[in-house]
Design an enzyme around this catalytic site. Structure first.
Site, PDB file in Angstrom:
ATOM      1  CB  THR A 381      -0.880  -0.063   1.274  1.00 49.66           C
ATOM      2  OG1 THR A 381      -1.499  -1.331   1.327  1.00 49.66           O
ATOM      3  CG2 THR A 381      -1.908   1.017   1.325  1.00 49.66           C
ATOM      4  CB  THR A 399      -3.685  -0.505  -1.315  1.00 50.56           C
ATOM      5  OG1 THR A 399      -3.009  -1.751  -1.328  1.00 50.56           O
ATOM      6  CG2 THR A 399      -5.181  -0.738  -1.304  1.00 50.56           C
ATOM      7  CG  LEU A 400      -1.832  -1.421  -7.160  1.00 47.98           C
ATOM      8  CD1 LEU A 400      -0.509  -1.492  -7.910  1.00 47.98           C
ATOM      9  CD2 LEU A 400      -2.995  -1.491  -8.127  1.00 47.98           C
ATOM     10  CG  ASN A 401      -4.073  -7.001  -1.308  1.00 54.84           C
ATOM     11  OD1 ASN A 401      -3.921  -6.591  -0.157  1.00 54.84           O
ATOM     12  ND2 ASN A 401      -4.405  -8.243  -1.571  1.00 54.84           N
ATOM     13  CB  SER A 452      -9.128  -1.877   3.841  1.00 58.42           C
ATOM     14  OG  SER A 452      -7.868  -1.240   3.875  1.00 58.42           O
ATOM     15  N   GLY A 474      -0.205  -3.704   4.931  1.00 61.34           N
ATOM     16  CA  GLY A 474      -1.126  -4.818   5.135  1.00 61.34           C
ATOM     17  C   GLY A 474      -1.645  -4.865   6.562  1.00 61.34           C
TER      18      GLY A 474
END
Length: 570
Positions: A381, A399-401, A452, A474
């Site tokens: 993130t 984020t894109l994870n 999230s 994360g």
């Protein structure tokens, strides 16, 4: 006579010092004093070129939201590990007059998503299906989020805010060693998942100082510049996204894109020893869990015990153990699930949660279940913090994870798709990539937002802006923000010292305390190990970016040395 001269010199020195502190001694830039604090505004984010883009907007008369738009799109170019237009995130906003708001531009499950979509015929989770496939992508929210934020609060022209990112994409930017190494490590996966495409990769490895040009991404950004939301969710870019989905049997459709809209939500607010905390509500779990942790910690004399000492660590770990257990059951998308916010933040409830805390022994996580209360019915993130000249403040985590998300590029458009579908609970009791457990509240449903841990946060002191903070990481995001706040308020660290300080993390399951090297001294580890705590070594935890307003009215920044994070002010 000599004494009178010394007294005169002392008075002159005091007067000069006072003027420096209150008016700002010039050191290279107007508004900066001798200690690197700034009067007119500050940007702290993950990459130097993006920080510069935001600062330039502030200098042109833009406000914090204008700068945030410029930073978000610049990070999509210069920080592809997490900066994005193919992902989503959250924004916490506080105006100079004290009005607050939050924007949820979190990704959503496509309409064809289903609860058991990642399970095989035997009911087992199919490895990596929710991570590194076209099937892993949620409907992106970042572009709509920036459009919505600018429409509500922006001052400068939309096109002017996109141009810095377009220039960085088409003309190229100079790579740091860290981004070069990250891309080189991901090269093999990029090639496997993107046959026939060469985005971010080349025959030889990247190295520090190389210039990266991204033409397709630059042209995609031009469409967003010229057409706003329609430049992404309709027309050419939408067609390219759907075409990409078709190549990999993905389920995102043009209707999913056109139906996506970000949501304004009331913030989670609370108090910690006289400081007002303003943070993100669900579908972020960050705000509620952060407030649980602060409310529990408030009852203990952490300042007297000291930074990262055994008693301090023990209380923080036990609070985290219980809060993350609650997260696993009670938190999800509030548009699909009634989140018991008031019950989770009730002081008496939190007191009961700590009732079985024993100073002499660690509480086994297996014995800790989500709490019970009346009326209930059944790592990559990026964050940036910005404050403008007027005192408007923005905290955005996006984020894109995973690092580089799904690693799947949209052919012809040049950007990465997220793998946020892994943040749903694919199956109760089965952890996601961050080891987090979930259940019904975070089950997969069509058009639902996944839970999230992102925790963008703004803090007030005596009714005035005090701190802006957040981080990627994360599952560790919440605990990193928690520790950074305590480092400033309880342990009297500067914002840079608080951000740089070594961190530790506990999340209920697995039952272990992950700690960075040298985060805890050997005596503290020995004392807690004897009480039953298990410690594991971890690499970097979080990359916190923060801003604190000093009592003199200056902004000082904290840019995490764990990354390429950069603080700039004027």
């Amino acid at each position: 006579m000599i004494n009178r001269k010394f007294a005169t010199y002392n008075k002159l020195f005091a007067a000069v010092l006072f003027l420096c502190l209150t008016a700002g001694c010039v050191k290279g830039q107007l508004g900066q004093n001798v200690s690197g604090q700034y009067r007119n505004g500050m940007v702290v984010c993950a990459y130097p070129d993006a920080s510069q883009a935001g600062l330039d907007v502030l200098k042109k008369g833009g406000n914090a939201v204008d700068a945030a738009v410029a930073v978000q799109f610049a990070l999509a170019v210069t920080h592809p590990q997490a900066g994005n237009i193919g992902g989503g995130g959250f924004m916490v906003y506080r105006s100079a007059s004290g009005k607050t708001n939050t924007l949820d531009f979190r990704e959503k499950a496509p309409a064809q998503a289903s609860t058991n979509m990642y399970l095989d015929s035997a009911g087992n989770v199919i490895p990596n299906m929710s991570l590194y496939t076209h099937f892993a992508a949620g409907v992106p929210g970042s572009v709509d989020g920036m459009v919505a934020a600018h429409k509500k609060y922006g001052k400068l022209k939309w096109a002017d805010l996109l141009q810095p990112a377009i220039n960085l994409a088409l003309n190229g930017f100079k790579m740091t060693a860290r981004i070069a190494n990250d891309i080189n490590r991901a090269k093999a996966k990029f090639k496997v998942l993107n046959p026939g495409k060469n985005y971010l990769v080349k025959d030889v490895d990247w190295k520090e100082g190389d210039i990266m040009v991204q033409e397709d991404l630059g042209h995609t950004l031009e469409l967003i510049r010229d057409k706003g939301r329609d430049g992404f969710y309709s027309g050419k870019t939408a067609d390219l996204i759907v075409a990409e989905m078709n190549t990999g049997k993905g389920i995102m459709t043009k209707a999913d894109l056109q139906n996506y809209h970000s949501v304004w939500r009331a913030p989670i607010t609370g108090n910690y020893k006289g400081y007002k905390i303003i943070t993100m509500p669900p579908p972020s779990s960050g705000g509620i869990i952060l407030m649980q942790l602060l409310k529990i910690a408030e009852r203990y004399p952490l300042k007297r015990w000291g930074f990262n000492k055994d008693s301090t660590v023990q209380v923080m770990v036990e609070a985290e153990r219980r809060a993350y257990a609650d997260r696993s059951k009670y938190l999800g998308d509030p548009d699909f699930y009634k989140v018991p916010k008031d019950s989770l933040l009730n002081s008496q409830y939190l007191l009961k949660r700590m009732a079985n805390f024993n100073w002499n022994a660690a509480t086994p996580s297996a014995s800790i279940q989500p709490g019970i209360f009346m009326g209930y019915e059944s790592d990559q993130t990026t964050h940036f913090s910005i404050v403008d000249r007027e005192g408007n403040a923005v905290a955005i985590t996006t984020t894109l994870n995973d690092t580089f998300g799904s690693h799947v590029f949209v052919g012809g458009a040049g950007f990465l798709l997220n793998n946020e579908m892994d943040d749903f609970s694919s199956k109760p009791g089965v952890p996601n990539m961050y080891g987090l457990l979930g259940g019904k509240a975070n089950s997969i449903q069509p058009n639902k937002r996944m839970l999230s841990a992102m925790t963008p946060t703004i803090i007030e002191k005596n009714g005035d802006l005090y701190m802006v903070v957040g981080t990627p990481g994360g599952a560790t995001i919440i605990t990193s923000v928690f520790q950074t706040i305590l480092n400033v308020i309880e342990f009297d660290k500067s914002i840079q010292g608080a951000v740089s300080a070594k961190r530790f993390h506990h999340q209920w399951m697995p039952d272990e305390v992950g700690a960075e090297a040298d985060a805890l001294d050997s005596l503290t580890i020995d004392k807690l190990t004897k009480k039953g705590y298990k410690f594991t070594k971890r690499g970097s935890i979080g990359r916190v970016d923060g801003i604190r307003k000093t009592k003199w009215g200056y902004y000082e920044g904290g840019a995490d040395p764990r990354g390429d994070d950069t603080k700039l002010g004027w």
